[in-house]
Design a protein around this motif. Structure first.
Motif, PDB file in Angstrom:
ATOM      1  N   UNK A  66      24.168 -13.846  49.915  1.00 36.86           N
ATOM      2  CA  UNK A  66      23.267 -14.327  51.048  1.00 36.86           C
ATOM      3  C   UNK A  66      23.497 -15.140  51.545  1.00 36.86           C
ATOM      4  N   UNK A  67      23.477 -15.201  52.728  1.00 36.74           N
ATOM      5  CA  UNK A  67      23.914 -16.299  53.833  1.00 36.74           C
ATOM      6  C   UNK A  67      23.289 -17.034  53.290  1.00 36.74           C
ATOM      7  N   UNK A  68      21.633 -16.814  53.223  1.00 38.32           N
ATOM      8  CA  UNK A  68      21.064 -18.112  52.830  1.00 38.32           C
ATOM      9  C   UNK A  68      21.287 -18.795  51.539  1.00 38.32           C
ATOM     10  N   UNK A  69      22.036 -17.998  50.504  1.00 37.19           N
ATOM     11  CA  UNK A  69      22.423 -18.100  49.012  1.00 37.19           C
ATOM     12  C   UNK A  69      23.004 -19.858  49.070  1.00 37.19           C
ATOM     13  N   UNK A  70      23.959 -19.661  50.117  1.00 29.99           N
ATOM     14  CA  UNK A  70      25.062 -21.174  50.779  1.00 29.99           C
ATOM     15  C   UNK A  70      24.752 -22.079  51.628  1.00 29.99           C
ATOM     16  N   UNK A  71      23.523 -20.834  52.862  1.00 28.71           N
ATOM     17  CA  UNK A  71      23.792 -21.804  53.290  1.00 28.71           C
ATOM     18  C   UNK A  71      22.377 -23.464  52.875  1.00 28.71           C
ATOM     19  N   UNK A  72      21.499 -22.105  52.241  1.00 31.06           N
ATOM     20  CA  UNK A  72      20.025 -23.164  51.811  1.00 31.06           C
ATOM     21  C   UNK A  72      20.009 -23.645  50.490  1.00 31.06           C
ATOM     22  N   UNK A  73      21.459 -23.358  49.896  1.00 33.20           N
ATOM     23  CA  UNK A  73      21.587 -23.620  48.156  1.00 33.20           C
ATOM     24  C   UNK A  73      20.355 -22.732  47.536  1.00 33.20           C
ATOM     25  N   UNK A  74      20.641 -21.334  47.633  1.00 35.86           N
ATOM     26  CA  UNK A  74      19.458 -20.062  46.976  1.00 35.86           C
ATOM     27  C   UNK A  74      19.724 -20.278  46.025  1.00 35.86           C
TER      28      UNK A  74
END
Length: 332
Positions: free
Chosen positions: A151-159
């Motif tokens: 998911x986009x936030x898996x990368x962008x927010x290091x989730x």
């Protein structure tokens, strides 16, 4: 029970001596009741760091670029995800989405991701746009199924960085089998990482496991309103671009003599900022028989209003071969 197999080396090697300070979850001395639990955590961290380093080397070779190690001292204004970065961490390299878009072009051709932002500054919505371009292309061109993407936030927010690294490994497999590019080499057991890298990777994996289990332990921060607003703005931009692309028209005239043209369009607006200018208009690009061009614009009213028609007539000075008509809507 206190040894583990080093892949590709054909021998056993004992793990390092654990110290109380290795993790923030209590002590673990050899022979103690928690020793094997901590050994498993370190082995998981080491395995993840190996997979990440393999992906780093693969990307560097395809892009003919060396990614610098992260040695910067954390700043107070850094996002929490960046403050946790360690030396061999790929997150600082990948978070803006630029390198992963370049990677797809290196694998399948320079026009694979036709448009992405190479100057994102500190604008999260542009970074998210790049990540979305990458994910969309992985599905359409490389045919990666959803369960192999992140998911986009898996990368962008290091989730969920393990999921990001897993996706890169799957992408490498497709690059090798479908496009004839180099794949990722299995270098398990060949890397050395320092205490800080092992500790932080173990903590990241621990937080991820607890987040999946629904535990009330510190996990990746939830997106704040600013991030959500910027993500919505990025989605609005993408929607506008798709609508504009669908509305483009090319009309072939092949005039023998110049004659008057009437060009116009209709606009319905809702909360459009700014004033009546070139940021919200209809462009008519005339191409004459001799190859020269001329552009004219129909500007629309901003704000909120029902359908309004605008137009103009033009008598060209020479015969027109074709007219290319397209709308313009610039969103800050």
């Amino acid at each position: 029970l206190t040894t583990y197999f080093m892949a590709n080396q054909g021998k056993f090697r004992p793990p390092k001596q654990f110290r109380v300070a290795d993790y923030a979850y209590g002590g673990a001395q050899p022979g103690g009741k928690n020793y094997m639990t901590f050994a498993r955590k370190e082995l998981a961290a080491y395995s993840f760091l190996c997979r990440q380093q393999e992906a780093r080397e693969w990307m560097q070779e395809l892009l003919n670029e060396v990614f610098p190690l992260w040695t910067r001292v954390p700043q107070l204004d850094d996002p929490p995800s960046l403050q946790k970065a360690y030396k061999s961490d790929l997150f600082p390299v990948l978070r803006d989405g630029i390198h992963i878009c370049k990677l797809l072009n290196a694998i399948a051709g320079p026009a694979t991701v036709q448009k992405f932002y190479t100057n994102v500054g500190d604008k999260p919505f542009l970074m998210l746009e790049n990540i979305n371009f990458f994910l969309k292309t992985c599905k359409t061109v490389f045919e990666l199924p959803d369960h192999k993407l992140f998911l986009p936030l898996d990368l962008h927010e290091r989730k969920n960085m393990p999921r990001v690294i897993y996706c890169l490994h799957e992408l490498a497999r497709v690059a090798e089998t479908k496009f004839g590019k180099i794949g990722i080499k299995d270098n398990s057991g060949k890397y050395k990482f320092d205490e800080e890298e092992l500790n932080q990777a173990a903590i990241d994996l621990e937080e991820l496991d607890k987040a999946k289990a629904g535990a009330s332990t510190p996990a990746a921060p939830q997106p704040d309103n600013k991030i959500l607003e910027e993500q919505k703005k990025a989605e609005d931009n993408r929607h506008n671009e798709e609508q504009i692309e669908n509305a483009k028209k090319k009309i072939e005239l092949n005039q023998l003599h110049p004659y008057t043209l009437v060009i116009g369009g209709a606009s319905k607006a809702e909360n459009v900022d700014g004033v009546r200018d070139d940021n919200y208009c209809l462009v008519a690009e005339l191409t004459f028989n001799d190859g020269t061009k001329r552009s004219e614009k129909v500007r629309f009213n901003t704000g909120t209003h029902d359908w309004e028609r605008e137009g103009f007539s033009i008598t060209p000075e020479k015969p027109v071969k074709e007219v290319y008509i397209y709308p313009v809507l610039c969103v800050d």
